[in-house]
Design a protein around this motif. Sequence first.
Motif, short mmCIF file in Angstrom:
data_model
loop_
_atom_site.label_atom_id
_atom_site.label_comp_id
_atom_site.label_asym_id
_atom_site.label_seq_id
_atom_site.Cartn_x
_atom_site.Cartn_y
_atom_site.Cartn_z
N HIS A 1 0.83 -1.19 0.00
CA HIS A 1 0.00 0.00 0.00
C HIS A 1 0.87 1.25 0.00
CE1 HIS A 1 -4.02 -1.67 0.35
NE2 HIS A 1 -3.58 -2.51 1.27
N ASN A 2 0.43 2.23 -0.73
CA ASN A 2 1.08 3.53 -0.77
C ASN A 2 0.89 4.28 0.56
OD1 ASN A 2 -0.05 6.54 -1.43
ND2 ASN A 2 1.85 6.13 -2.54
N VAL A 3 1.80 5.17 0.91
CA VAL A 3 1.73 5.93 2.16
C VAL A 3 0.40 6.67 2.29
CG1 VAL A 3 2.68 7.97 3.33
CG2 VAL A 3 4.22 6.18 2.49
N ALA A 4 0.02 7.38 1.23
CA ALA A 4 -1.22 8.17 1.29
C ALA A 4 -2.44 7.28 1.46
CB ALA A 4 -1.36 9.02 0.03
N THR A 5 -2.41 6.09 0.88
CA THR A 5 -3.53 5.15 0.99
C THR A 5 -3.69 4.67 2.43
OG1 THR A 5 -3.03 4.41 -1.25
CG2 THR A 5 -4.54 3.06 0.03
N VAL A 6 -2.57 4.38 3.09
CA VAL A 6 -2.62 3.92 4.48
C VAL A 6 -3.18 5.01 5.39
CG1 VAL A 6 -1.24 3.09 6.43
CG2 VAL A 6 -0.71 2.31 4.11
N ILE A 7 -2.80 6.25 5.15
CA ILE A 7 -3.33 7.36 5.93
C ILE A 7 -4.82 7.53 5.67
CG2 ILE A 7 -3.25 9.88 6.21
CD1 ILE A 7 -0.22 9.69 5.74
N ALA A 8 -5.23 7.38 4.42
CA ALA A 8 -6.67 7.46 4.10
C ALA A 8 -7.46 6.36 4.79
CB ALA A 8 -6.86 7.38 2.58
N ILE B 1 -11.90 12.43 0.81
CA ILE B 1 -12.44 13.68 0.29
C ILE B 1 -11.34 14.64 -0.15
CG2 ILE B 1 -14.61 13.56 1.57
CD1 ILE B 1 -13.37 15.28 3.74
N SER B 2 -10.08 14.25 0.01
CA SER B 2 -8.97 15.10 -0.42
C SER B 2 -7.76 14.24 -0.69
CB SER B 2 -8.64 16.16 0.64
OG SER B 2 -8.13 15.54 1.81
N ARG B 3 -6.79 14.82 -1.35
CA ARG B 3 -5.51 14.16 -1.55
C ARG B 3 -4.42 15.21 -1.67
NH1 ARG B 3 -4.41 10.53 -6.20
NH2 ARG B 3 -2.37 10.85 -5.28
N VAL B 4 -3.20 14.81 -1.40
CA VAL B 4 -2.05 15.70 -1.49
C VAL B 4 -1.41 15.53 -2.86
CG1 VAL B 4 0.21 16.30 -0.54
CG2 VAL B 4 -1.66 15.62 0.98
N ILE B 5 -1.16 16.66 -3.54
CA ILE B 5 -0.47 16.61 -4.82
C ILE B 5 0.73 17.55 -4.78
CG2 ILE B 5 -2.58 16.05 -6.09
CD1 ILE B 5 -2.51 18.94 -7.17
N THR B 6 1.72 17.24 -5.60
CA THR B 6 2.92 18.07 -5.73
C THR B 6 2.79 18.94 -6.97
OG1 THR B 6 4.28 16.35 -4.72
CG2 THR B 6 5.43 18.05 -5.95
N ILE C 1 -11.13 16.60 -3.33
CA ILE C 1 -11.50 15.87 -4.54
C ILE C 1 -12.55 16.70 -5.30
CG2 ILE C 1 -12.55 13.76 -5.46
CD1 ILE C 1 -9.81 13.29 -4.17
N GLY C 2 -12.36 16.83 -6.60
CA GLY C 2 -13.29 17.60 -7.42
C GLY C 2 -12.82 18.99 -7.75
N THR C 3 -11.76 19.46 -7.07
CA THR C 3 -11.21 20.78 -7.37
C THR C 3 -10.55 20.77 -8.75
OG1 THR C 3 -10.73 21.08 -5.02
CG2 THR C 3 -9.64 22.58 -6.54
N SER D 1 -10.51 18.07 -13.24
CA SER D 1 -10.62 18.08 -11.79
C SER D 1 -9.69 17.07 -11.14
CB SER D 1 -12.07 17.79 -11.37
OG SER D 1 -12.44 16.49 -11.78
N ILE D 2 -9.36 17.36 -9.87
CA ILE D 2 -8.58 16.43 -9.05
C ILE D 2 -9.50 15.30 -8.63
CG2 ILE D 2 -7.31 16.13 -6.91
CD1 ILE D 2 -5.86 17.89 -8.88
N GLU D 3 -9.07 14.08 -8.90
CA GLU D 3 -9.84 12.90 -8.50
C GLU D 3 -8.93 11.99 -7.69
OE1 GLU D 3 -11.19 11.14 -12.09
OE2 GLU D 3 -12.42 12.86 -12.70
N ALA D 4 -9.54 10.96 -7.13
CA ALA D 4 -8.73 9.99 -6.38
C ALA D 4 -7.68 9.35 -7.28
CB ALA D 4 -9.63 8.92 -5.78
N LEU D 5 -8.00 9.22 -8.58
CA LEU D 5 -7.09 8.57 -9.50
C LEU D 5 -6.09 9.54 -10.11
CD1 LEU D 5 -9.48 6.14 -11.41
CD2 LEU D 5 -8.22 5.78 -9.30
N THR D 6 -6.22 10.84 -9.83
CA THR D 6 -5.28 11.81 -10.36
C THR D 6 -3.89 11.51 -9.84
OG1 THR D 6 -6.98 13.52 -10.46
CG2 THR D 6 -4.70 14.26 -10.51
N ALA D 7 -2.90 11.58 -10.74
CA ALA D 7 -1.53 11.34 -10.31
C ALA D 7 -1.10 12.37 -9.28
CB ALA D 7 -0.59 11.36 -11.52
N GLU D 8 -0.08 12.02 -8.50
CA GLU D 8 0.31 12.85 -7.36
C GLU D 8 1.07 14.11 -7.76
OE1 GLU D 8 1.90 9.65 -4.35
OE2 GLU D 8 1.88 9.00 -6.42
#
Length: 359
Positions: free
Chosen positions: A160-167, A179-184, A200-202, A238-245
């Motif tokens: 599992h990815n770090v962000a997934t474990v936190i989610a 409802i959100s994710r961190v992107i660079t 998510i959705g922004t 829009s930013i989605e859960a599947l959007t790359a980081e």
Amino acid sequence: TPLPTLGHARSFHGMDNGEIRAIARAAGIVGLGGAGFPTDTKLTPAEDNAIEYVLINGAKCEPYLTSDYRLMLENTEELLEGIRILLQMFPHAVGVIGIEDNKPAAIKKLTHLTETHPRVRVCPLKTKYPQGGERALIYAVTGRKVHTGVLPYQMGCIVHNVATVIALYRAVCLQTPLISRVITLSGDAFNNVGNFEVPIGTSLAAVVETAGGFKKEPQKLIVGGPMMGTALAALDVSIEALTAENFSALSFDAELMSALNVPAEPSRMIFDALDASSEQLSASIEASTFEALDVSMVQETASTAALILAALEASMLNLPALSVVSPMIFEALEASSERIFPLAGTVIVTLPFWMLFTF
């Protein structure tokens, strides 16, 4: 209407695996490393007791993605609680956090916080591409080879990815869905680069505006990293859960290209070549890493790519230094690409120029 229990704390102790999986499914959690595989499905192997390793992917395939690195430093307790949830689900497993050795602060902090936990440890990894790939990570940490057609759980591993474990932690313990994710944001066209937690959705346009906009007109917009990202025609997505980081906005520096005797049009051709061949390169690596090729040869080429990045970062676009480094880079790449990636030689040889555009 807000969920009445949103953000309310609850304990995962006493929950059975079916309940945790149901929470992950209802919260909409998917793999946030890019693949987007449903987390509840990934948490449902054929036999829970057969899982021996819960691997936390703190490595990055792509240069310039730092979102998980910041999460490891700033959301450490959430990450560790998420790992404890996973280890409760898989009682015969140990948890291993794989972190590339160019992130010493994260390695130091997590090593200190896990040193008294008998089932969790940190595994420093060499910084090389594609270390963050699921199969490459499994091999680096456990020595087990996951061949094509075999799933990680069949080799006793769940990744599992770090962000997934936190989610997962937030869904189970804070009753908060994804409802959100961190992107660079990275690239020389931005006024401000950094990591941003985005609902998510922004739209990407809103993210860019909030971050200060562009300081110059970007000539390439890329969602994903510089190696395997996807080019965008506009920002109205829009930013989605599947959007790359990672979201990169790159421009061509005419003065730099002139100093390097690289005309602008061939520079654009390099980007086009990367776009056209990245999928083929990925497929070639995936199909051959553990079968047709000797693993050490692949590692040698990946290490060469890491040296390129280190050399360019060290020189910080110092042109006299680059004029010395570049011939050695090209010689090493040409020699290795002939042996290992004959179909991808063009991509590998043009890699130094790509790196130039990302500062």
